[in-house]
Structures are given as structure tokens and as C-alpha cells.
Design an enzyme around this catalytic site. Structure first.
Site, short mmCIF file in Angstrom:
data_model
loop_
_atom_site.label_atom_id
_atom_site.label_comp_id
_atom_site.label_asym_id
_atom_site.label_seq_id
_atom_site.Cartn_x
_atom_site.Cartn_y
_atom_site.Cartn_z
N SER A 250 32.89 -15.01 22.67
CA SER A 250 32.63 -15.23 21.56
C SER A 250 31.05 -16.11 21.88
O SER A 250 31.31 -16.91 22.90
CB SER A 250 33.70 -15.93 20.64
OG SER A 250 32.64 -16.89 19.72
N TYR B 69 40.06 -22.33 19.08
CA TYR B 69 39.42 -20.94 19.21
C TYR B 69 38.56 -20.74 20.48
O TYR B 69 38.38 -19.97 21.19
CB TYR B 69 38.89 -20.37 17.90
CG TYR B 69 38.06 -19.09 18.00
CD1 TYR B 69 39.02 -18.05 18.20
CD2 TYR B 69 36.87 -18.98 18.00
CE1 TYR B 69 38.28 -16.75 18.29
CE2 TYR B 69 36.09 -17.92 18.16
CZ TYR B 69 36.95 -16.52 18.41
OH TYR B 69 36.23 -15.31 18.55
N1 LIG Z 1 33.99 -11.34 13.84
C1 LIG Z 1 33.42 -12.28 14.39
O1 LIG Z 1 32.60 -13.09 13.70
C2 LIG Z 1 33.74 -12.63 15.91
C3 LIG Z 1 32.78 -13.30 16.53
C4 LIG Z 1 32.78 -13.50 18.08
C5 LIG Z 1 33.77 -12.85 18.44
N2 LIG Z 1 34.88 -12.19 17.74
C6 LIG Z 1 35.97 -11.53 18.65
O2 LIG Z 1 35.95 -10.08 18.51
C7 LIG Z 1 37.27 -9.54 18.77
C8 LIG Z 1 37.40 -8.71 17.44
O3 LIG Z 1 37.31 -9.33 16.30
P1 LIG Z 1 36.86 -8.72 14.67
O4 LIG Z 1 35.67 -9.54 14.25
O5 LIG Z 1 36.60 -7.34 15.09
O6 LIG Z 1 38.17 -8.97 13.83
P2 LIG Z 1 39.30 -8.12 13.23
O7 LIG Z 1 38.34 -7.10 12.32
O8 LIG Z 1 40.35 -9.04 12.60
O9 LIG Z 1 39.96 -7.28 14.49
C9 LIG Z 1 40.59 -7.88 15.42
C10 LIG Z 1 41.70 -6.91 16.06
O10 LIG Z 1 42.60 -7.41 16.80
C11 LIG Z 1 43.75 -7.09 16.63
N3 LIG Z 1 44.87 -8.02 17.22
C12 LIG Z 1 45.19 -9.18 16.49
N4 LIG Z 1 46.13 -9.76 17.29
C13 LIG Z 1 46.72 -8.75 18.16
C14 LIG Z 1 47.70 -8.52 18.99
N5 LIG Z 1 48.71 -9.55 19.41
N6 LIG Z 1 47.77 -7.22 19.62
C15 LIG Z 1 46.90 -6.02 19.82
N7 LIG Z 1 45.95 -6.40 18.56
C16 LIG Z 1 45.82 -7.75 18.00
C17 LIG Z 1 43.83 -6.78 15.01
O11 LIG Z 1 45.00 -6.24 14.76
P3 LIG Z 1 46.06 -6.12 13.52
O12 LIG Z 1 45.16 -5.23 12.38
O13 LIG Z 1 47.28 -5.78 13.68
O14 LIG Z 1 45.66 -7.76 12.97
C18 LIG Z 1 42.53 -6.34 14.92
O15 LIG Z 1 42.60 -4.73 15.38
C19 LIG Z 1 38.10 -10.70 18.73
O16 LIG Z 1 38.38 -11.06 20.28
C20 LIG Z 1 37.36 -11.83 18.11
O17 LIG Z 1 37.87 -13.24 18.54
C21 LIG Z 1 34.77 -11.96 16.48
#
Ligand SMILES: NC(=O)c1ccc[n+]([C@@H]2O[C@H](COP(=O)([O-])OP(=O)(O)OC[C@H]3O[C@@H](n4cnc5c(N)ncnc54)[C@H](OP(=O)(O)O)[C@@H]3O)[C@@H](O)[C@H]2O)c1
Length: 247
Positions: free
Chosen positions: A127, A140
């Protein structure tokens, strides 16, 4: 034909990364904790596997079922926003179990095949909060900064075996389920003495027009996976690039 295994494909970046690689004729092993296969396009090159990155047996079964892969994308992650005083240690542990230890455990499970074949790439999604600290994100940010350090050291360890390890640093992406999911973990996490600070953080986010799109992240992961000359850290998204430029 090359194969990629991606974690957290039920929504957000993971789903977009899966689509991006499918569109470019890769075999995609899209893994998810909660079965939402219907979100992915139908393709003979797509396999969907169950994988909870916090469970050792789930990791073993998924890696075995996946067979040989060329690229591992550790994308699954959870967010949490709150003052440390208001956060339970169970929440702190959940964040590290998923974001940090899940990434490390799955990487460890995949490495033997990469080393034996003398080829492979590990791409870890962290991130932009690791580029500049923000209040209320201590836990986080720490979970993601640990993955940056882990990946950097691992890259040196694996280089003699022709295996690469990179991080992709996305900015804030309001179009994924990340914010909504993080809010569910926020119950009571901003106690009254921190309320003003919380309000200022939310106001700042509401005002900022620069954001990261899921497509930016998919492009960055693609570059990390396919370009042997790609940098070890790739910043993704307009807001994250502005932050990195200001450093
Ligand atoms: N969105 C942002 O602003 C942002 C910014 C920087 C970095 N990130 C990072 O980007 C990555 C993806 O996030 P996103 O924004 O796409 O959010 P998201 O839509 O909430 O997707 C997160 C994914 O991770 C899965 N997950 C959570 N816990 C898990 C576990 N124990 N085992 C396997 N899968 C799991 C979720 O599955 P479920 O459907 O089962 O919950 C979902 O598929 C994350 O690592 C996050 O920290 C996000």
C-alpha cells in the site's frame, strides 16, 4: 502458456488482476476465501480454488491443486482504521494474520517449485500508506510495511535462483470492497479523544480527487510479473504516484 495464482479474487483488485491476465491469454488460478465464482468471466483458462491465506491446510490444498505456476500474486488483504487505544488485539492479530503472515506462508509454500525450476515471480500487493504515514492507520501500515521489507530481503535471497520478488503499492481505491469491509472492523475503534482526528482524516479523503483505479493495480501487477527489468517496487494509481513523487 503461463499460469498465475492470485489470492483474494472475490472482489476489487484481485478480480481485476484475474480479468487482466485472462485477457492476455494466461492460465489464471483465481483463489478466494468466500466462493463468488460468478463474478469472474467464463474461460477455459480459468480455475477457481478455495483459499483462506490464514489457514495452513487451505494453503497446502490450494498449492497442491494448483500444480505448477509461474507467478504468485499475494493480493488478499484486510484494512482497519482506528486509534490504537480503541483497537482490540484480536483485530490487530487478524490484520497481521491476513496481510503479513498469509503472504509469507503462501510464498513459502510456492517457493520450492520456483527454485527447482529456476524461474518464477512473487508479486506482493502492499500500500501507498507505507510511503507516507497517516494517522489511525498504524496497524494496517505496519502490516504492509512488514511485507515491503520481507519482499525486499527475499528478492536478494531468490535472485541466485532466477526468481524475482516485487511489491506493488496502490493508493486509495474507493471502488473496491476494502473501505466497506474495513468499516465493519471499526466498531468503537475511534474513541472520543480521537474523534476530531478521525473527522479530519475522513474530510481529507472526501476532498481528494486523485484516486487509484483497480485497472492501475492490474497494470502494475502485470508489469511486475512480465517485465524482468521492472523495479522491485511499483507504485500504482494517481494519488500514490503523487505521494511517491513528493518524497
Ligand atoms: N482499496 C484500497 O484503497 C487499497 C489501497 C492499497 C492497498 N490495498 C490492498 O489491496 C489488496 C486488495 O484490496 P481491495 O481494495 O481489492 O479490497 P477488497 O475488495 O476488500 O478485496 C480484498 C480481497 O481479499 C480477500 N481476503 C480477505 N481475507 C482473506 C483471507 N484470509 N484469505 C483469502 N482472501 C482473503 C477478500 O475475500 P472475501 O471476499 O472473502 O472477504 C477479497 O477477495 C489488499 O491487500 C489491500 O490491503 C487496497
Amino acid at each position: 502458456m503461463k499460469s498465475v495464482l492470485i489470492t483474494g479474487c472475490s472482489s476489487g483488485f484481485g478480480l481485476e488482476i484475474a480479468r487482466y491476465f485472462l485477457d492476455r491469454d494466461w492460465n489464471v488460478i483465481a483463489t478466494m476465501r468466500t466462493s463468488r465464482e460468478d463474478v469472474l468471466p467464463l474461460s477455459p483458462r480459468l480455475r477457481v480454488l478455495a483459499l483462506d491465506v490464514t489457514k495452513a491446510q487451505s494453503i497446502r490444498e490450494a498449492v497442491e491443486a494448483a500444480g505448477p505456476i509461474d507467478v504468485l500474486v499475494n493480493n488478499a488483504g484486510i484494512g482497519v482504521l482506528g486509534a490504537l487505544e480503541g483497537m482490540s488485539m484480536d483485530t490487530v492479530r487478524d490484520v497481521f494474520e491476513t496481510n503479513t503472515l498469509g503472504t509469507i506462508a503462501l510464498t513459502q509454500a510456492v517457493l520450492p517449485q520456483f527454485r527447482q525450476r529456476q524461474s518464477g515471480v512473487v508479486v506482493n500487493v502492499t500500500s501507498s500508506v507505507t510511503l507516507r504515514a497517516l494517522p489511525l492507520l498504524a496497524v494496517y501500515s505496519a502490516s504492509k510495511a512488514a511485507v515491503n521489507a520481507f519482499t525486499e530481503s527475499l528478492a536478494y535471497e531468490l535472485a541466485p535462483f532466477n526468481v524475482r520478488a516485487c511489491v506493488v503499492l496502490p493508493g486509495r481505491a474507493p471502488d473496491t470492497r476494502f473501505g466497506e469491509n474495513a468499516q465493519q472492523r471499526m466498531e468503537g475503534s475511534i474513541p472520543e479523544p480521537y474523534a476530531g482526528l478521525g473527522q479530519r482524516v475522513f474530510e481529507q479523503w472526501a476532498q481528494s480527487t486523485a484516486i487509484t483505479r483497480s485497472q492501475d493495480v492490474a497494470e502494475a501487477v502485470w508489469r511486475a510479473a512480465t517485465d524482468a527489468a521492472a523495479p522491485a517496487r511499483i507504485v500504482a494509481g494517481e494519488d500514490a504516484l503523487a505521494l511517491a513523487g513528493a518524497q
